[in-house]
Design an enzyme around this catalytic site. Structure first.
Site, PDB file in Angstrom:
ATOM      1  N   ASP A  70       1.015  -1.234   0.093  1.00 24.91           N
ATOM      2  CA  ASP A  70       0.299   0.183   0.077  1.00 24.91           C
ATOM      3  C   ASP A  70       0.870   1.459  -0.241  1.00 24.91           C
ATOM      4  OD1 ASP A  70      -2.465   1.763   0.047  1.00 24.91           O
ATOM      5  OD2 ASP A  70      -2.680   1.706   2.504  1.00 24.91           O
ATOM      6  N   HIS A 118       2.865   2.888  -9.008  1.00 24.81           N
ATOM      7  CA  HIS A 118       3.119   1.688  -9.550  1.00 24.81           C
ATOM      8  C   HIS A 118       4.122   1.456  -9.916  1.00 24.81           C
ATOM      9  CE1 HIS A 118      -1.110   2.467  -7.532  1.00 24.81           C
ATOM     10  NE2 HIS A 118      -1.345   2.720  -8.983  1.00 24.81           N
ATOM     11  N   LEU A 173      10.209 -21.254  -4.314  1.00 29.18           N
ATOM     12  CA  LEU A 173       9.079 -20.451  -3.992  1.00 29.18           C
ATOM     13  C   LEU A 173       7.456 -20.475  -5.025  1.00 29.18           C
ATOM     14  CD1 LEU A 173       8.671 -17.562  -2.229  1.00 29.18           C
ATOM     15  CD2 LEU A 173       9.381 -16.719  -3.197  1.00 29.18           C
TER      16      LEU A 173
HETATM   17  C1  FPP Z   1      -1.887   0.263  -3.751  1.00 30.23           C
HETATM   18  O1  FPP Z   1      -1.371   2.076  -3.808  1.00 30.23           O
HETATM   19  C2  FPP Z   1      -1.590  -1.132  -4.842  1.00 30.23           C
HETATM   20  C3  FPP Z   1      -1.802  -0.897  -5.479  1.00 30.23           C
HETATM   21  C4  FPP Z   1      -3.198  -0.968  -5.629  1.00 30.23           C
HETATM   22  C5  FPP Z   1      -1.274  -1.541  -7.171  1.00 30.23           C
HETATM   23  C6  FPP Z   1       0.353  -2.889  -6.072  1.00 30.23           C
HETATM   24  C7  FPP Z   1       0.817  -2.481  -7.951  1.00 30.23           C
HETATM   25  C8  FPP Z   1       2.089  -2.568  -7.709  1.00 30.23           C
HETATM   26  C9  FPP Z   1       2.992  -2.749  -5.909  1.00 30.23           C
HETATM   27  C10 FPP Z   1       2.564  -2.350  -9.175  1.00 30.23           C
HETATM   28  C11 FPP Z   1       2.212  -3.277  -9.966  1.00 30.23           C
HETATM   29  C12 FPP Z   1       2.622  -5.061  -9.226  1.00 30.23           C
HETATM   30  C13 FPP Z   1       3.558  -5.928  -9.680  1.00 30.23           C
HETATM   31  C14 FPP Z   1       2.879  -7.503  -9.209  1.00 30.23           C
HETATM   32  C15 FPP Z   1       4.093  -6.294 -10.781  1.00 30.23           C
HETATM   33  P1  FPP Z   1      -2.185   2.417  -4.155  1.00 30.23           P
HETATM   34  O2  FPP Z   1      -3.056   2.986  -4.820  1.00 30.23           O
HETATM   35  O3  FPP Z   1      -3.886   2.530  -3.170  1.00 30.23           O
HETATM   36  O4  FPP Z   1      -1.087   4.147  -3.015  1.00 30.23           O
HETATM   37  P2  FPP Z   1      -2.581   4.547  -2.169  1.00 30.23           P
HETATM   38  O5  FPP Z   1      -3.014   4.508  -1.057  1.00 30.23           O
HETATM   39  O6  FPP Z   1      -1.336   5.342  -1.317  1.00 30.23           O
HETATM   40  O7  FPP Z   1      -3.701   5.958  -3.011  1.00 30.23           O
END
Ligand code: FPP
Length: 257
Positions: A36, A53, A147
């Site tokens: 997050d 991201h 894994l």
């Molecule tokens: C949360 O941050 C993150 C996500 C909803 C997406 C997770 C994606 C990645 C880590 C990148 C790609 C993934 C892979 C597996 C390669 P948020 O956008 O909710 O952040 P915020 O709460 O600060 O808005």
């Protein structure tokens, strides 16, 4: 310290100090991660959310390598929830494109290290192009066992439980009187994995956010204030050290190992 960590960890660093505290005979067998804070990380730097991201996908790579070297056999990553479709269309499409790129580029990391990729979530509703890449990588890695990554995509914990009920009752041999917790768990998306021992959440939020609701019944939770793109190997080491300090009783009065 474990041989696999040598060269990966700098002598005299905080990481080495943490690694020396780890009891490798008591590693968590399944670590689940709620990644997050990508958006806030980007905002803090005056960047578009997408850059958060992108930076987050680098943290995923480092997490996978660290888990591998530590000998953790299962890793669940919450990458896209059923609720994430509510985000602006552009963010959603770019997230899927980022995942496609990741699979194209990082498949080597999986293939060279015996890492199996599985998806948990409502797979049928993912965009066709992403499914194509996922199908390819899942097929190529299906026999690997060092894994296992359970990548949660279009995932919801409540939806998983409802899907399990649907699968159970649609079986013509279903016998309600024989149903118990073990049998129920065999119908969840995670049927092949042990329950998580440790759940990591970044960005300081104290919520489960509909992730692995059934499976986290006795999971130890560790939260860091860092945003996901800042998550590094030392943070996983710290989480494991903290996990090993916990006394797990599973409702009993004596600790269980
Ligand atoms: C949360 O941050 C993150 C996500 C909803 C997406 C997770 C994606 C990645 C880590 C990148 C790609 C993934 C892979 C597996 C390669 P948020 O956008 O909710 O952040 P915020 O709460 O600060 O808005």
């Amino acid at each position: 310290m474990l041989e696999d960590l040598k060269g990966f960890i700098q002598p005299g660093s905080r990481e080495e100090e943490l690694a020396l505290k780890i009891d490798f005979g008591r590693m968590p067998q399944h670590v689940a991660v709620i990644m997050d804070g990508n958006g806030r990380w980007a905002k803090q730097r005056g960047l578009p959310r997408m850059e958060g991201h992108r930076a987050g996908s680098k943290s995923v790579r480092e997490l996978v390598e660290t888990a591998l070297r530590l000998g953790i056999p299962y890793l669940s990553l919450y990458a896209f929830s059923k609720e994430n479709w509510k985000r602006p269309r552009r963010e959603v499409t770019t997230l899927w494109r980022l995942l496609e790129d990741y699979l194209r580029k990082e498949d080597k990391q999986l293939l060279e290290n015996n890492i199996r990729l599985k998806v948990i979530g409502q797979y049928q509703d993912l965009p066709g192009k992403v499914k194509k890449e996922l199908d390819r990588v899942m097929e190529q890695t299906k026999d690997f066992e060092r894994l296992t990554i359970l990548l949660a995509l279009n995932y919801g914990g409540r939806a998983e439980i409802v899907d399990a009920v649907k699968r159970l009752v649609s079986d013509k041999d279903f016998d309600v009187s024989a149903l118990d917790e073990q049998e129920f768990a065999r119908h969840l998306y995670t049927a092949q994995a042990p329950d998580p021992d440790l759940l990591i959440r970044t960005s300081g939020e104290l919520r489960i956010s509909n992730f692995l609701l059934w499976q986290v019944a006795y999971t130890e939770i560790w939260v860091t204030n860092k945003y996901w793109p800042d998550f590094r190997k030392g943070d996983l080491l710290e989480a494991v050290v903290e996990y090993q300090k916990r006394e797990r009783r599973f409702g009993d009065i004596l600790p269980r190992r």
